[in-house]
Design a protein around this motif. Structure first.
Motif, PDB file in Angstrom:
ATOM      1  N   LEU A   1      50.886  40.139  58.925  1.00  0.00           N
ATOM      2  CA  LEU A   1      50.765  39.075  57.651  1.00  0.00           C
ATOM      3  C   LEU A   1      51.882  38.538  57.417  1.00  0.00           C
ATOM      4  O   LEU A   1      52.881  38.975  57.311  1.00  0.00           O
ATOM      5  CB  LEU A   1      49.851  39.819  56.456  1.00  0.00           C
ATOM      6  CG  LEU A   1      48.736  40.622  56.782  1.00  0.00           C
ATOM      7  CD1 LEU A   1      48.077  41.080  55.293  1.00  0.00           C
ATOM      8  CD2 LEU A   1      47.508  39.792  57.588  1.00  0.00           C
ATOM      9  N   ILE A   2      51.914  37.245  56.736  1.00  0.00           N
ATOM     10  CA  ILE A   2      52.937  36.546  56.114  1.00  0.00           C
ATOM     11  C   ILE A   2      52.373  36.307  54.711  1.00  0.00           C
ATOM     12  O   ILE A   2      51.571  35.890  54.411  1.00  0.00           O
ATOM     13  CB  ILE A   2      53.095  35.453  56.913  1.00  0.00           C
ATOM     14  CG1 ILE A   2      53.966  35.750  58.243  1.00  0.00           C
ATOM     15  CG2 ILE A   2      54.091  34.330  56.203  1.00  0.00           C
ATOM     16  CD1 ILE A   2      54.305  34.465  59.079  1.00  0.00           C
ATOM     17  N   LEU A   3      53.268  36.633  53.562  1.00  0.00           N
ATOM     18  CA  LEU A   3      52.912  36.201  52.200  1.00  0.00           C
ATOM     19  C   LEU A   3      54.078  34.811  52.075  1.00  0.00           C
ATOM     20  O   LEU A   3      55.223  34.915  52.246  1.00  0.00           O
ATOM     21  CB  LEU A   3      53.642  37.401  51.252  1.00  0.00           C
ATOM     22  CG  LEU A   3      53.656  37.047  50.084  1.00  0.00           C
ATOM     23  CD1 LEU A   3      52.407  36.464  49.454  1.00  0.00           C
ATOM     24  CD2 LEU A   3      54.117  38.233  49.050  1.00  0.00           C
ATOM     25  N   GLU A   4      53.294  33.792  51.616  1.00  0.00           N
ATOM     26  CA  GLU A   4      54.036  32.722  51.490  1.00  0.00           C
ATOM     27  C   GLU A   4      54.072  32.102  50.108  1.00  0.00           C
ATOM     28  O   GLU A   4      53.061  32.336  49.472  1.00  0.00           O
ATOM     29  CB  GLU A   4      53.292  31.454  52.373  1.00  0.00           C
ATOM     30  CG  GLU A   4      54.305  29.904  52.412  1.00  0.00           C
ATOM     31  CD  GLU A   4      53.340  29.156  52.823  1.00  0.00           C
ATOM     32  OE1 GLU A   4      54.010  27.973  53.298  1.00  0.00           O
ATOM     33  OE2 GLU A   4      51.862  29.135  53.120  1.00  0.00           O
TER      34      GLU A   4
ATOM     35  N   LEU B   1      59.868  40.892  46.070  1.00  0.00           N
ATOM     36  CA  LEU B   1      58.635  41.757  46.711  1.00  0.00           C
ATOM     37  C   LEU B   1      59.004  43.010  46.860  1.00  0.00           C
ATOM     38  O   LEU B   1      60.002  43.607  47.149  1.00  0.00           O
ATOM     39  CB  LEU B   1      58.590  41.037  47.789  1.00  0.00           C
ATOM     40  CG  LEU B   1      57.327  41.744  48.546  1.00  0.00           C
ATOM     41  CD1 LEU B   1      55.910  41.506  47.960  1.00  0.00           C
ATOM     42  CD2 LEU B   1      57.069  41.125  50.346  1.00  0.00           C
ATOM     43  N   PHE B   2      58.092  43.994  45.822  1.00  0.00           N
ATOM     44  CA  PHE B   2      58.231  45.587  45.955  1.00  0.00           C
ATOM     45  C   PHE B   2      57.287  46.021  46.738  1.00  0.00           C
ATOM     46  O   PHE B   2      56.073  45.770  46.644  1.00  0.00           O
ATOM     47  CB  PHE B   2      58.359  45.852  44.606  1.00  0.00           C
ATOM     48  CG  PHE B   2      59.435  45.373  43.712  1.00  0.00           C
ATOM     49  CD1 PHE B   2      60.693  46.289  43.558  1.00  0.00           C
ATOM     50  CD2 PHE B   2      59.340  44.355  43.176  1.00  0.00           C
ATOM     51  CE1 PHE B   2      61.514  45.671  42.652  1.00  0.00           C
ATOM     52  CE2 PHE B   2      60.286  43.730  42.318  1.00  0.00           C
ATOM     53  CZ  PHE B   2      61.525  44.512  41.981  1.00  0.00           C
TER      54      PHE B   2
ATOM     55  N   VAL C   1      64.217  36.787  47.680  1.00  0.00           N
ATOM     56  CA  VAL C   1      64.619  35.597  47.932  1.00  0.00           C
ATOM     57  C   VAL C   1      64.756  34.528  46.789  1.00  0.00           C
ATOM     58  O   VAL C   1      64.342  35.092  45.566  1.00  0.00           O
ATOM     59  CB  VAL C   1      63.649  34.729  48.937  1.00  0.00           C
ATOM     60  CG1 VAL C   1      63.679  35.423  50.263  1.00  0.00           C
ATOM     61  CG2 VAL C   1      62.101  34.773  48.199  1.00  0.00           C
ATOM     62  N   GLY C   2      65.422  33.292  46.781  1.00  0.00           N
ATOM     63  CA  GLY C   2      65.237  32.426  45.589  1.00  0.00           C
ATOM     64  C   GLY C   2      66.189  31.106  46.020  1.00  0.00           C
ATOM     65  O   GLY C   2      67.026  31.378  46.868  1.00  0.00           O
TER      66      GLY C   2
ATOM     67  N   LEU D   1      58.986  32.991  52.886  1.00  0.00           N
ATOM     68  CA  LEU D   1      58.320  33.891  53.437  1.00  0.00           C
ATOM     69  C   LEU D   1      58.554  35.201  53.621  1.00  0.00           C
ATOM     70  O   LEU D   1      59.937  35.650  53.484  1.00  0.00           O
ATOM     71  CB  LEU D   1      57.916  33.262  54.869  1.00  0.00           C
ATOM     72  CG  LEU D   1      57.796  31.791  55.030  1.00  0.00           C
ATOM     73  CD1 LEU D   1      57.682  31.512  56.558  1.00  0.00           C
ATOM     74  CD2 LEU D   1      56.261  31.464  54.455  1.00  0.00           C
ATOM     75  N   PHE D   2      57.529  36.260  53.668  1.00  0.00           N
ATOM     76  CA  PHE D   2      57.835  37.547  53.629  1.00  0.00           C
ATOM     77  C   PHE D   2      56.802  37.938  54.727  1.00  0.00           C
ATOM     78  O   PHE D   2      55.780  37.947  54.663  1.00  0.00           O
ATOM     79  CB  PHE D   2      57.635  38.379  52.351  1.00  0.00           C
ATOM     80  CG  PHE D   2      58.475  37.946  51.150  1.00  0.00           C
ATOM     81  CD1 PHE D   2      59.518  38.593  50.997  1.00  0.00           C
ATOM     82  CD2 PHE D   2      57.890  37.184  50.287  1.00  0.00           C
ATOM     83  CE1 PHE D   2      60.469  38.007  49.867  1.00  0.00           C
ATOM     84  CE2 PHE D   2      58.498  36.762  49.163  1.00  0.00           C
ATOM     85  CZ  PHE D   2      59.794  37.228  48.982  1.00  0.00           C
TER      86      PHE D   2
END
Length: 320
Positions: free
Chosen positions: A57-60, A71-72, A86-87, A103-104
């Motif tokens: 999966l990708i978290l956007e 993200l933890f 990120v940031g 993206l993660f």
């Protein structure tokens, strides 16, 4: 679910094992939006893979001007959490995936239930539209979005080149102001979707943090310049023209100040509030000019209404 952290001091341990774990509030809207805020926010959710196969999966997160997204993900090996950060204060090359959105990558084992926590912080308007994608679906979506943006910028390029040709032939400054207005819109859209940071200044978090303010002020500045010139407000509407000139001067100062101040957030708030004046000011100028007998003002009002409505929607959205 979300939790506000006004102190910005809560840790992942505080919200998973401490008293704050029961303070989360369910969220039922499309995505969290809190307007201008000094607080950090924590989100938690659980992703379930009901299938007997591994899922990639990708978290956007598509808003490119958030200061920090952490993200933890639980790590069973050490009973702790893997943290990914990120940031817009980080160089573009430091992103986990070099993409205009944040993206993660997430991998879920067969039949796995995975709790995740996200901490977001940003002193600009805080909107966080997170989306979970299957990798294949995201790649298709990303290609389609790039194609759509290509069409959009192609249209802008045609408008600019055609208007530039007319400007050169006729030497009418109305066309020059219109070109600058369209360029500002194109740059704002690119900045709002992260393309400008990706392609134009990937090594400058300084510009990444400020360009949204500069672009929104530039749109208002050149919109007013065009209105003053096209409607001849200096001669036909001298009182109204004084307001337009003052408004213009305000945005010149905002743009210059964006490069000079260390904290751009007060200027961001000012330029968004100014949008609420910009829209009715242009509308009233067009109506008054029409009533004074300027027939061209009818076309101005017809053409400019969508921009005025769009400016209002943008301003109110950013103000939550």
């Amino acid at each position: 679910e979300y939790l506000e952290d006004p102190s910005k001091n809560l840790t992942i341990e505080d919200i998973t094992t401490g008293k704050h774990s029961d303070d989360f509030i369910p969220h039922f809207k499309d995505f969290p939006s809190f307007g201008f805020t000094e607080s950090a926010y924590w989100y938690r959710t659980r992703i379930v893979n009901p299938y007997p196969e591994q899922q990639d999966l990708i978290l956007e997160e598509i808003i490119p001007y958030l200061d920090s997204i952490k993200l933890f993900i639980p790590n069973a090996a050490n009973d702790g959490f893997d943290i990914r950060h990120v940031g817009d204060k980080k160089l573009f090359a430091e992103r986990e995936v070099e993409h205009h959105s944040f993206l993660f990558h997430l991998t879920l084992a067969p039949n796995q239930s995975l709790p995740i926590y996200i901490r977001v912080e940003g002193r600009a308007a805080l909107m966080t539209p997170f989306t979970f994608w299957h990798v294949d679906a995201f790649n298709k979506h990303s290609n389609n979005a790039s194609f759509a943006f290509g069409i959009f910028y192609g249209i802008l390029a045609v408008i600019i080149l055609y208007t530039l040709y007319i400007f050169i032939r006729m030497n009418d400054r109305n066309y020059l102001y219109f070109i600058l207005f369209i360029l500002s819109i194109g740059l704002m859209v690119a900045t709002s979707h992260g393309y400008s940071y990706m392609y134009l200044w990937p090594e400058s978090p300084f510009l990444a943090e400020r360009m949204q303010v500069i672009c929104i002020s530039s749109i208002q500045l050149f919109g007013v310049l065009f209105a003053r010139s096209f409607l001849s407000t200096k001669l036909a509407l001298p009182r109204t023209d004084k307001f337009l000139f003052g408004f213009m001067l305000l945005h010149v100062l905002i743009i210059l100040g964006s490069f000079l101040v260390s904290d751009v957030v007060p200027l961001a708030k000012l330029t968004i509030l100014a949008v609420q004046l910009y829209s009715p000011l242009l509308l009233i100028s067009g109506i008054l000019s029409w009533r004074k007998g300027n027939k061209a003002a009818r076309f101005y009002l017809l053409a400019w209404t969508s921009s005025i409505v769009g400016s209002y929607i943008t301003g109110f959205t950013l103000l939550n």
